[in-house]
Motif scaffolding. Structure first.
Motif, PDB file in Angstrom:
ATOM      1  N   LEU A  19     -16.523 123.927 -28.312  1.00 18.49           N
ATOM      2  CA  LEU A  19     -17.810 124.355 -27.767  1.00 18.49           C
ATOM      3  C   LEU A  19     -18.711 123.162 -27.449  1.00 18.49           C
ATOM      4  O   LEU A  19     -19.450 123.178 -26.447  1.00 18.49           O
ATOM      5  CB  LEU A  19     -18.505 125.300 -28.750  1.00 18.49           C
ATOM      6  CG  LEU A  19     -17.835 126.673 -28.942  1.00 18.49           C
ATOM      7  CD1 LEU A  19     -18.530 127.448 -30.050  1.00 18.49           C
ATOM      8  CD2 LEU A  19     -17.841 127.464 -27.634  1.00 18.49           C
ATOM      9  N   LEU A  20     -18.658 122.132 -28.289  1.00 17.67           N
ATOM     10  CA  LEU A  20     -19.442 120.932 -27.996  1.00 17.67           C
ATOM     11  C   LEU A  20     -18.937 120.265 -26.717  1.00 17.67           C
ATOM     12  O   LEU A  20     -19.746 119.814 -25.885  1.00 17.67           O
ATOM     13  CB  LEU A  20     -19.371 119.954 -29.163  1.00 17.67           C
ATOM     14  CG  LEU A  20     -20.070 118.613 -28.921  1.00 17.67           C
ATOM     15  CD1 LEU A  20     -21.574 118.813 -28.704  1.00 17.67           C
ATOM     16  CD2 LEU A  20     -19.814 117.652 -30.074  1.00 17.67           C
ATOM     17  N   ALA A  21     -17.634 120.184 -26.558  1.00 17.32           N
ATOM     18  CA  ALA A  21     -17.079 119.604 -25.330  1.00 17.32           C
ATOM     19  C   ALA A  21     -17.568 120.372 -24.108  1.00 17.32           C
ATOM     20  O   ALA A  21     -17.960 119.778 -23.090  1.00 17.32           O
ATOM     21  CB  ALA A  21     -15.556 119.594 -25.395  1.00 17.32           C
ATOM     22  N   ASP A  22     -17.554 121.704 -24.186  1.00 20.10           N
ATOM     23  CA  ASP A  22     -18.045 122.524 -23.078  1.00 20.10           C
ATOM     24  C   ASP A  22     -19.520 122.232 -22.795  1.00 20.10           C
ATOM     25  O   ASP A  22     -19.938 122.119 -21.636  1.00 20.10           O
ATOM     26  CB  ASP A  22     -17.865 124.011 -23.396  1.00 20.10           C
ATOM     27  CG  ASP A  22     -16.408 124.442 -23.441  1.00 20.10           C
ATOM     28  OD1 ASP A  22     -15.545 123.705 -22.923  1.00 20.10           O
ATOM     29  OD2 ASP A  22     -16.137 125.521 -24.011  1.00 20.10           O
ATOM     30  N   HIS A  23     -20.310 122.126 -23.851  1.00 19.02           N
ATOM     31  CA  HIS A  23     -21.746 121.852 -23.712  1.00 19.02           C
ATOM     32  C   HIS A  23     -21.993 120.514 -23.022  1.00 19.02           C
ATOM     33  O   HIS A  23     -22.817 120.421 -22.087  1.00 19.02           O
ATOM     34  CB  HIS A  23     -22.403 121.868 -25.092  1.00 19.02           C
ATOM     35  CG  HIS A  23     -23.777 121.270 -25.124  1.00 19.02           C
ATOM     36  ND1 HIS A  23     -24.887 121.905 -24.605  1.00 19.02           N
ATOM     37  CD2 HIS A  23     -24.220 120.064 -25.618  1.00 19.02           C
ATOM     38  CE1 HIS A  23     -25.957 121.136 -24.765  1.00 19.02           C
ATOM     39  NE2 HIS A  23     -25.588 120.020 -25.379  1.00 19.02           N
ATOM     40  N   LEU A  24     -21.296 119.486 -23.454  1.00 18.08           N
ATOM     41  CA  LEU A  24     -21.515 118.159 -22.892  1.00 18.08           C
ATOM     42  C   LEU A  24     -21.020 118.073 -21.453  1.00 18.08           C
ATOM     43  O   LEU A  24     -21.652 117.420 -20.608  1.00 18.08           O
ATOM     44  CB  LEU A  24     -20.836 117.105 -23.764  1.00 18.08           C
ATOM     45  CG  LEU A  24     -21.436 116.919 -25.159  1.00 18.08           C
ATOM     46  CD1 LEU A  24     -20.600 115.938 -25.978  1.00 18.08           C
ATOM     47  CD2 LEU A  24     -22.886 116.446 -25.083  1.00 18.08           C
ATOM     48  N   ARG A  25     -19.896 118.722 -21.165  1.00 16.10           N
ATOM     49  CA  ARG A  25     -19.412 118.732 -19.786  1.00 16.10           C
ATOM     50  C   ARG A  25     -20.386 119.445 -18.859  1.00 16.10           C
ATOM     51  O   ARG A  25     -20.558 119.048 -17.696  1.00 16.10           O
ATOM     52  CB  ARG A  25     -18.037 119.394 -19.729  1.00 16.10           C
ATOM     53  CG  ARG A  25     -16.910 118.524 -20.303  1.00 16.10           C
ATOM     54  CD  ARG A  25     -15.634 119.286 -20.490  1.00 16.10           C
ATOM     55  NE  ARG A  25     -14.572 118.436 -21.043  1.00 16.10           N
ATOM     56  CZ  ARG A  25     -13.589 118.875 -21.808  1.00 16.10           C
ATOM     57  NH1 ARG A  25     -13.512 120.174 -22.117  1.00 16.10           N
ATOM     58  NH2 ARG A  25     -12.674 118.044 -22.262  1.00 16.10           N
ATOM     59  N   ALA A  26     -21.050 120.470 -19.380  1.00 17.43           N
ATOM     60  CA  ALA A  26     -22.030 121.201 -18.573  1.00 17.43           C
ATOM     61  C   ALA A  26     -23.229 120.333 -18.223  1.00 17.43           C
ATOM     62  O   ALA A  26     -23.943 120.618 -17.255  1.00 17.43           O
ATOM     63  CB  ALA A  26     -22.486 122.452 -19.310  1.00 17.43           C
ATOM     64  N   THR A  27     -23.467 119.279 -18.992  1.00 14.75           N
ATOM     65  CA  THR A  27     -24.563 118.357 -18.697  1.00 14.75           C
ATOM     66  C   THR A  27     -24.106 117.198 -17.822  1.00 14.75           C
ATOM     67  O   THR A  27     -24.883 116.275 -17.569  1.00 14.75           O
ATOM     68  CB  THR A  27     -25.172 117.796 -19.996  1.00 14.75           C
ATOM     69  OG1 THR A  27     -24.206 116.954 -20.665  1.00 14.75           O
ATOM     70  CG2 THR A  27     -25.594 118.916 -20.939  1.00 14.75           C
ATOM     71  N   GLY A  28     -22.851 117.230 -17.384  1.00 14.18           N
ATOM     72  CA  GLY A  28     -22.340 116.216 -16.484  1.00 14.18           C
ATOM     73  C   GLY A  28     -21.645 115.044 -17.135  1.00 14.18           C
ATOM     74  O   GLY A  28     -21.272 114.074 -16.464  1.00 14.18           O
ATOM     75  N   ALA A 192     -25.203 125.843 -31.657  1.00 12.46           N
ATOM     76  CA  ALA A 192     -26.522 125.381 -31.230  1.00 12.46           C
ATOM     77  C   ALA A 192     -26.990 124.201 -32.068  1.00 12.46           C
ATOM     78  O   ALA A 192     -27.546 123.225 -31.541  1.00 12.46           O
ATOM     79  CB  ALA A 192     -27.525 126.533 -31.314  1.00 12.46           C
ATOM     80  N   ASP A 193     -26.750 124.267 -33.388  1.00 13.55           N
ATOM     81  CA  ASP A 193     -27.115 123.153 -34.264  1.00 13.55           C
ATOM     82  C   ASP A 193     -26.297 121.905 -33.950  1.00 13.55           C
ATOM     83  O   ASP A 193     -26.818 120.787 -33.950  1.00 13.55           O
ATOM     84  CB  ASP A 193     -26.927 123.546 -35.727  1.00 13.55           C
ATOM     85  CG  ASP A 193     -28.085 124.367 -36.268  1.00 13.55           C
ATOM     86  OD1 ASP A 193     -29.044 124.610 -35.509  1.00 13.55           O
ATOM     87  OD2 ASP A 193     -28.017 124.765 -37.449  1.00 13.55           O
ATOM     88  N   VAL A 194     -25.005 122.107 -33.702  1.00 17.32           N
ATOM     89  CA  VAL A 194     -24.135 120.974 -33.359  1.00 17.32           C
ATOM     90  C   VAL A 194     -24.612 120.321 -32.064  1.00 17.32           C
ATOM     91  O   VAL A 194     -24.750 119.091 -31.976  1.00 17.32           O
ATOM     92  CB  VAL A 194     -22.671 121.429 -33.223  1.00 17.32           C
ATOM     93  CG1 VAL A 194     -21.816 120.309 -32.623  1.00 17.32           C
ATOM     94  CG2 VAL A 194     -22.110 121.860 -34.574  1.00 17.32           C
ATOM     95  N   ALA A 195     -24.877 121.135 -31.042  1.00 22.13           N
ATOM     96  CA  ALA A 195     -25.313 120.592 -29.759  1.00 22.13           C
ATOM     97  C   ALA A 195     -26.623 119.829 -29.891  1.00 22.13           C
ATOM     98  O   ALA A 195     -26.782 118.730 -29.326  1.00 22.13           O
ATOM     99  CB  ALA A 195     -25.458 121.729 -28.743  1.00 22.13           C
ATOM    100  N   ALA A 196     -27.573 120.370 -30.651  1.00 22.67           N
ATOM    101  CA  ALA A 196     -28.854 119.694 -30.838  1.00 22.67           C
ATOM    102  C   ALA A 196     -28.678 118.366 -31.563  1.00 22.67           C
ATOM    103  O   ALA A 196     -29.319 117.360 -31.220  1.00 22.67           O
ATOM    104  CB  ALA A 196     -29.806 120.599 -31.608  1.00 22.67           C
TER     105      ALA A 196
END
Length: 207
Positions: A19-28, A192-196
Motif C-alpha cells: 500500500l505504501l508503494a501504491d501511495h508513493l507511486r501515485a505521487t509520481g 494512513a499512518d504509514v503514509a504520513a
C-alpha cells in the motif's frame, strides 16, 4: 530512500509495504517493492531453502549464513542499483529480521549477525516501519495464509511473543530510524499512518 518493514508473522507488514508503494507511486515517485529473503533470482532460490521444510532443518548458525548470502545478492542485484538510480526502495523485512529470528530466538547469536552484517552488507535502512501486533492474532493470521513458507510459523506462539518483544527492543535501540505503528487496527487506518510517517521522512530527507 531505503525503507523497510518489520514485524512478527501475520502483522500485515507485507500488505502495508504494498500500500505504501501504491501511495508513493501515485505521487509520481519511482518505487521498487521487494522482499527478504528474496528480491533477486539467487536470493529467491535461498528463500525456498530457509522458509520451507522441517522447523529443525537448519541450525541457527547455518540460517544466518544463508540469510546473509541471500541479502548480499539482493543488495547487489536489486537494492543498490535502484537507490543509485534515485528510486525509493521498500523492502518487506531486512537485517532486523535476522537479528531477531536467528540472532535472538535460536541462541544468543546477535553479535554474529551484526558482525556478518557489517562485513558483508554494510548498510541499514534509512527508515524502518515496525508494524506492532498482538502475537496470538499475528500467528492466527499467518497460519490462515496456507502458503508453503510456513517454517517459522511452525515454532508457535512462544516465538511470536519473543519476537514482538525483540522488535520493540530494537526500535528502542535504533530510535533514529524506527517508527512503531499499531497494526491491530483497520488496514486503511494503519496505511494512513504509514503514509504520513513516510511522507514526513521524505520531506526532511536531504535533497
Amino acid at each position: 530512500m531505503f525503507i523497510t518493514f518489520e514485524g512478527i508473522d501475520g502483522s500485515g507488514k507485507s500488505t502495508q509495504a504494498r500500500l505504501l508503494a501504491d501511495h508513493l507511486r501515485a505521487t509520481g515517485r519511482e518505487v521498487v517493492l521487494t522482499r527478504e529473503p528474496g528480491g533477486s533470482p539467487g536470493a529467491e532460490e535461498i528463500r525456498a531453502l530457509v522458509l520451507q521444510g522441517d522447523p529443525d532443518r537448519w541450525s541457527a548458525e547455518t540460517e544466518i549464513l544463508l540469510f546473509t548470502a541471500a541479502r548480499r545478492d539482493h543488495l547487489e542485484r536489486t537494492i543498490a542499483p535502484a537507490l543509485a538510480a534515485g528510486k525509493i526502495v521498500i523492502c518487506d523485512r531486512f537485517a532486523d529480521s535476522t537479528r531477531m529470528y536467528q540472532g535472538l530466538s535460536r541462541g544468543d547469536l546477535r553479535p554474529v549477525v551484526d558482525q556478518l552484517h557489517d562485513l558483508m552488507i554494510g548498510r541499514d535502512p534509512d527508515l524502518t516501519i515496525l508494524i506492532d501486533m498482538d502475537p496470538a492474532t499475528g500467528l492466527s493470521r499467518a497460519l490462515s495464509r496456507q502458503t508453503k513458507d510456513e517454517r517459522f510459523e511452525a515454532f508457535g506462539e512462544d516465538l511470536q511473543v519473543q519476537m514482538r518483544q525483540g522488535f520493540l527492543a530494537l526500535a528502542a535501540e535504533f530510535p533514529a530510524r524506527f517508527r512503531v505503528i499499531d497494526g491491530g487496527r483497520d488496514v486503511a487506518a494503519v496505511a494512513a499512518d504509514v503514509a504520513a510517517t513516510v511522507d514526513d521522512a521524505l520531506q526532511k530527507a536531504p535533497a
